[in-house]
Design a protein around this motif. Sequence first.
Motif, PDB file in Angstrom:
ATOM      1  N   LEU A 181     -57.598  28.695 -18.699  1.00 28.43           N
ATOM      2  CA  LEU A 181     -57.902  29.103 -17.517  1.00 28.43           C
ATOM      3  C   LEU A 181     -58.764  30.742 -17.420  1.00 28.43           C
ATOM      4  CD1 LEU A 181     -54.746  27.950 -15.867  1.00 28.43           C
ATOM      5  CD2 LEU A 181     -57.141  26.871 -15.659  1.00 28.43           C
ATOM      6  N   THR A 184     -64.260  32.255 -15.561  1.00 25.13           N
ATOM      7  CA  THR A 184     -65.216  31.991 -14.507  1.00 25.13           C
ATOM      8  C   THR A 184     -64.742  30.656 -13.872  1.00 25.13           C
ATOM      9  OG1 THR A 184     -66.687  33.537 -14.972  1.00 25.13           O
ATOM     10  CG2 THR A 184     -67.297  32.160 -13.106  1.00 25.13           C
ATOM     11  N   ASP A 185     -64.481  30.640 -12.683  1.00 28.54           N
ATOM     12  CA  ASP A 185     -64.159  29.078 -11.984  1.00 28.54           C
ATOM     13  C   ASP A 185     -65.386  28.319 -12.115  1.00 28.54           C
ATOM     14  OD1 ASP A 185     -64.238  27.578  -9.439  1.00 28.54           O
ATOM     15  OD2 ASP A 185     -62.037  27.709 -10.272  1.00 28.54           O
ATOM     16  N   SER A 188     -66.582  27.726  -7.917  1.00 24.44           N
ATOM     17  CA  SER A 188     -66.830  28.808  -6.796  1.00 24.44           C
ATOM     18  C   SER A 188     -67.527  30.059  -7.634  1.00 24.44           C
ATOM     19  CB  SER A 188     -65.538  29.464  -6.389  1.00 24.44           C
ATOM     20  OG  SER A 188     -64.791  29.882  -7.536  1.00 24.44           O
ATOM     21  N   ARG A 192     -61.416  34.567 -12.580  1.00 25.58           N
ATOM     22  CA  ARG A 192     -60.082  34.530 -12.707  1.00 25.58           C
ATOM     23  C   ARG A 192     -59.396  34.931 -13.925  1.00 25.58           C
ATOM     24  NH1 ARG A 192     -60.235  27.721 -12.592  1.00 25.58           N
ATOM     25  NH2 ARG A 192     -60.712  27.581 -14.597  1.00 25.58           N
ATOM     26  N   GLU A 450     -59.999  20.107 -16.693  1.00 30.73           N
ATOM     27  CA  GLU A 450     -60.126  20.635 -15.291  1.00 30.73           C
ATOM     28  C   GLU A 450     -61.339  20.293 -14.613  1.00 30.73           C
ATOM     29  OE1 GLU A 450     -60.288  24.843 -12.643  1.00 30.73           O
ATOM     30  OE2 GLU A 450     -60.514  25.064 -14.923  1.00 30.73           O
TER      31      GLU A 450
END
Length: 504
Positions: A181, A184-185, A188, A192, A450
């Motif tokens: 995780l 970078t998302d 968006s 993170r 994800e």
Amino acid sequence: MELFQHLALGFEHAFTIQNLMYAFVGCLLGTLIGVLPGIGPVATIAMLLPATYALPPVAALIALAGIYYGSQYGGSTTAILVNLPGESASVVTTLDGHQMAKQGRGGPALAAAGLGSFFAGCVGTLILAAFAPPLTELAFKFGPAEYFSLMVLGLIGAVVLASGSLLKAICMIFLGLLIGLIGTDVNSGVARYSFDIPELTDGISFIAIAMGIFGYGEIIANLSKPEQERDVGVASVTHLWPTAQDFRDMTPAVLRGTALGCTLGILPGGGSLLSSFASYTLEKKMPLRAGEKPLGTGNIRGVAGPESANNAGAQTSFIPLLTLGIPGNPVMALMVGAMTIHNIQPGPQVMSSNPELFWGLIASMWIGNLMLIILNLPLISIWIKLLTIPYRWLFPAIVLFCAIGVYSTNNNTFDVWMVGLFGIVGYIFHKLECEPAPLLLGLILGPMMEENLRRALLLSRGDWGVLVTRPISAGLLIGAVLLLIVVLSPSVRSKREEAFVEAD
């Protein structure tokens, strides 16, 4: 008929001077890695990934694949001669192989390992060539929901097939998912869990984690032992060829090991390690002929079966990678990295968009298996000489090459520090007896899971039912739930632990 045309295309590309040379280099390095204890194919492929930047994609993957299945051959040499498995899949080979060596039959044991590996490797490659195209056709029916469900099944498979505690394997999977995780998302574009550290906005380098946990972690674990336990002895080898009775005993074991390895290698989280453990367990269940030694006291079946199984498993573990783009084990995860470096998207489109790479890689495996049998039978004495290198000279070279390799990936010293940090983490895992492979699978599959889940939810406008209303996705999720229920049942759990304990 179409299969033969595809294989002809593959051999046309594999038989170039350049690709033959890289196949040989990969096989030679793989055998060397297998022979030298403490250096696994994961750390070596991670270390050599930057070196493939300048190579054509076909040559790069041929060399890296040669390292992987070459290490399965080489690991048996030290396992038999000095009771020290050079590669984790060769652990069970020590049980009977070293007993044979102590009885003056190290030659037949090494020959049985080499010949069994050659046969199993060829059969595994044939299955890869035959079954990859129909599986690729099925893969084209996969959407984001199906890929997410497949990865869930893969992660549960990794938990089930990991040796040791189930709870520890589950924790390692979740730790890998959490590390994945960082960065970078996807949707968006917002950073993170980077803690305002600029280097973490792209996530932690997979190569740095793999090198640290498998390379540096293993070195720290070895250095924590007394020096006399680290030094490797040398055994003399005479009379390579097995007797006629040996051939009669080992032939059915080779066939059983090959069948097991080809089946288990396809499973996510399976590959060579599980195949060799399962083969040895199977051989222990088989009845003994009159006058045959029990397994564990120098029975040639205990060498031929597991060695065949681990090579067959190594070959067929390429099937989920090449057809679905899903890495089944940490080495295949690194192969995904190698393909990405060369702007090749792993998955079903590889066969149609890069047929020369797909079939060239498969053809090179037959050539590589032939090279390995030539390397491993006549040149055993050379590998024995390498075992005389003191570990105090060996480990600084490994540390240096790992640091150079990871730095050259992004020209960033931060990655070198991360290798050191994850080396300490790897040593902690070693002390806690946590197998790190599920962590790497969680790390590589987590971001892909994800991305596919969010894509599936976007297409269904936030309806989670899309995961169970699409037939293939629902079937994969049901399979994952059933697998989890079965393995958590007390009777199966005790049998699973017994299967791994028997190889200790």
